[in-house]
Write an enzyme that holds these catalytic residues in place. Structure first.
Site, PDB file in Angstrom:
ATOM      1  N   ASP A 199       0.819  -1.225   0.000  1.00  0.00           N
ATOM      2  CA  ASP A 199       0.000   0.000   0.000  1.00  0.00           C
ATOM      3  C   ASP A 199       0.850   1.271   0.000  1.00  0.00           C
ATOM      4  O   ASP A 199       2.059   1.226   0.176  1.00  0.00           O
ATOM      5  CB  ASP A 199      -0.951   0.005   1.205  1.00  0.00           C
ATOM      6  N   GLU A 202       3.257   1.877   2.690  1.00  0.00           N
ATOM      7  CA  GLU A 202       4.422   0.976   2.642  1.00  0.00           C
ATOM      8  C   GLU A 202       4.430  -0.029   3.783  1.00  0.00           C
ATOM      9  O   GLU A 202       5.478  -0.367   4.318  1.00  0.00           O
ATOM     10  CB  GLU A 202       5.728   1.790   2.669  1.00  0.00           C
TER      11      GLU A 202
HETATM   12  C1  NOJ Z   1       7.040   3.258   8.476  1.00  0.00           C
HETATM   13  C2  NOJ Z   1       5.881   4.091   8.065  1.00  0.00           C
HETATM   14  O1  NOJ Z   1       4.681   3.693   8.652  1.00  0.00           O
HETATM   15  C3  NOJ Z   1       5.763   4.117   6.592  1.00  0.00           C
HETATM   16  O2  NOJ Z   1       4.651   4.804   6.203  1.00  0.00           O
HETATM   17  C4  NOJ Z   1       7.012   4.720   6.049  1.00  0.00           C
HETATM   18  O3  NOJ Z   1       6.913   4.833   4.665  1.00  0.00           O
HETATM   19  C5  NOJ Z   1       8.221   3.923   6.432  1.00  0.00           C
HETATM   20  N1  NOJ Z   1       8.252   3.679   7.846  1.00  0.00           N
HETATM   21  C6  NOJ Z   1       9.488   4.603   5.977  1.00  0.00           C
HETATM   22  O4  NOJ Z   1       9.714   5.773   6.671  1.00  0.00           O
HETATM   23  C1  NOJ Z   2       5.860   7.730   4.448  1.00  0.00           C
HETATM   24  C2  NOJ Z   2       4.557   7.579   3.757  1.00  0.00           C
HETATM   25  O1  NOJ Z   2       3.832   6.556   4.381  1.00  0.00           O
HETATM   26  C3  NOJ Z   2       4.731   7.258   2.287  1.00  0.00           C
HETATM   27  O2  NOJ Z   2       3.494   7.290   1.646  1.00  0.00           O
HETATM   28  C4  NOJ Z   2       5.671   8.240   1.641  1.00  0.00           C
HETATM   29  O3  NOJ Z   2       5.882   7.865   0.311  1.00  0.00           O
HETATM   30  C5  NOJ Z   2       6.987   8.300   2.376  1.00  0.00           C
HETATM   31  N1  NOJ Z   2       6.781   8.553   3.777  1.00  0.00           N
HETATM   32  C6  NOJ Z   2       7.879   9.410   1.826  1.00  0.00           C
HETATM   33  O4  NOJ Z   2       7.292  10.655   2.027  1.00  0.00           O
END
Ligand code: NOJ
Ligand code: NOJ
Length: 469
Positions: A199, A202
């Site tokens: 998603d 991530e």
């Molecule tokens: C965990 C976060 O929940 C996620 O959204 C993010 O993209 C990663 N760490 C990387 O920072």
């Molecule tokens: C965390 C977010 O969850 C993700 O959607 C985003 O791409 C990265 N940070 C970088 O901003």
């Protein structure tokens, strides 16, 4: 815990003053931040130690390290650059065009560079355009769809200006195998939406509303472009796949919860309720203007209301009187911006609510009547700040004073979400971070998140659209 509460009390005192003065002079404050956001966003693009056309998610290199190119963040940012390009002139406009074409070249380079996803779903790259070999949640298939959408909008602008050669060579060549960015992305989307992926946050695997609705939008917009450029068979094929996605999206409705769920058929990761601002973001980013799951759709408004109510309950900053709730990603979130503890409100999420209100206001203003249903009654009652008047089953015709009240109420709520954002933004640095603390309201997470600035500019633009007849 106590220190958090103490901080919160301090913040609350400041707030009483600031939120009312903000509300008084809102347009000036919004424009000042939007101007600053343009420059701070530009500062994250084509930096000297990155490649031309590359976008870092944030200048932050530690706690968290966001000094990478995320396909998603970059496509959303470049969509905003496209909006600025369309609304500017002279040297500024030329500068935006240069940025966009550098992004096209950089994107094509990434498309042909081997990577751990083994395709176009690789979510994240080194800022210089070399592969990122870290363990990561991959593939993330919203990226190619968002990039195709952004670049299709650019292609449409350029075609109107007679730049057909550039469009046919770099953006959409109508060939297989293709050498052009949009066509490569559309082929990837059309052949891969059927597979689960990771998603946009991530974190989890499965089928995601956000991913699918932007994939559908890319295929719809791409099909029209293909048609215009005489790639007829592809135009049909993209349209067909979009129709299949539309049918599949019907499965995301959770009838007992009264909301659209962000994920179904989950393949891995922790279990969540599925209430998620990703659904609202998907509706905004995947809006093709054809009425399919548009911002004013009553399932969307029901989702928006329920999600907002959940944040109303869990964030201490939302006990402040006289302000609309600050919005986060999803209620179960534990990511604090650099590690795991408790989740917080995010600027992009709260700004999405501002934009949603403006878009719905504008769309409803164009209707002959507004139907109040069991699904939209709660959100629209919130919009007019009156829980007793609107009832399921009512039809508000244009000459009913309630019609105008809903339209202006939605606009005012858009402004209220801006007040929320500007209050927590505070200070003179204009630094829109990723999050703000759920207790103290202070900014935290990555500094000058490019996506936060882009979202601020987008919502500002929608505010002006909503004010136009
Ligand atoms: C965990 C976060 O929940 C996620 O959204 C993010 O993209 C990663 N760490 C990387 O920072
Ligand atoms: C965390 C977010 O969850 C993700 O959607 C985003 O791409 C990265 N940070 C970088 O901003």
């Amino acid at each position: 815990m106590f220190s958090n509460l103490a901080k919160f009390a301090v913040a609350a005192c400041v707030l009483v003053q600031t939120s009312s003065s903000l509300a008084q002079d809102l347009p000036t404050q919004i424009n000042a931040q939007a101007e600053a956001s343009i420059n701070l966003m530009l500062a994250n693009i084509s930096r000297p130690d990155t490649a031309p056309g590359s976008v870092v998610a944030s200048p932050s290199k530690a706690n968290p390290d966001y000094y990478f190119f995320w396909v998603r963040d970059a496509a959303i940012t470049m969509n905003t650059i496209g909006l600025l390009y369309a609304n500017s002139s002279g040297p500024k406009q030329q500068e935006y065009l240069r940025i966009l074409t550098e992004y096209v070249t950089f994107s094509r380079h990434l498309q042909v560079t081997p990577n751990r996803s083994g395709g176009l779903g690789e979510p994240k790259w080194m800022a210089d355009g070399t592969p990122d070999n870290e363990e990561w949640g991959r593939p993330q298939n919203d990226g190619p769809a968002l990039r195709a959408l952004t670049l299709t909008r650019l292609a449409n602008l350029l075609l109107k200006q007679g730049q057909t050669n550039y469009v046919k060579q770099a953006l959409y060549d109508g060939q297989l195998p293709t050498q052009s960015v949009i066509k490569a992305d559309l082929e990837y989307v059309a052949h891969n939406w059927q597979n689960p992926c990771v998603d946009l946050w991530e974190e989890i695997g499965g089928y995601h509303f956000y991913t699918l609705i932007v994939q559908r939008a890319a295929l719809i917009a791409g099909s029209k472009l293909a048609n215009q450029l005489q790639d007829d068979a592809a135009a049909l094929y993209y349209k067909e796949q979009a129709t299949h996605i539309e049918q599949f999206l019907g499965q995301f409705w959770n009838p007992s919860g009264g909301y659209i769920s962000e994920t179904i058929h989950q393949t891995y990761g922790f279990q969540k309720s599925g209430l998620d601002v990703a659904v609202i973001l998907g509706v905004l980013h995947g809006n093709t203007g054809d009425g399919f799951l548009s911002p004013g759709n009553d399932a969307v408004l029901s989702t928006a209301y329920r999600l907002m109510s959940s944040f109303q309950q869990i964030y201490k900053v939302n006990t402040l009187k006289g302000m609309v709730p600050a919005i986060g990603r999803y209620p179960e979130d534990t990511y604090n911006g650099s590690g795991e503890s408790e989740g917080n409100p995010w600027f992009i999420a709260t700004l999405a609510y501002a934009q949603l209100c403006y878009e719905v206001s504008r769309d409803f203003a164009r209707l002959d009547n507004i139907k109040i249903t069991n699904l939209n009654v709660a959100f629209l009652s919130f919009a007019i700040n009156d829980g007793n008047t609107l009832k399921e089953g009512m039809t508000l015709s244009k000459d009913n004073p309630l019609f105008a009240k809903v339209i202006s109420g939605l606009k005012n709520r858009g402004d209220d979400f801006f007040v929320r954002v500007l209050y927590h933004n505070g200070g003179a640095d204009n630094n829109l971070t990723e999050q703000f603390n759920r207790y103290s309201g202070y900014k935290q997470g990555a500094d000058n998140l490019t996506w936060s600035h882009a979202a601020f500019i987008d919502a500002t633009a929608w505010r002006s659209f909503a004010n136009r007849p």
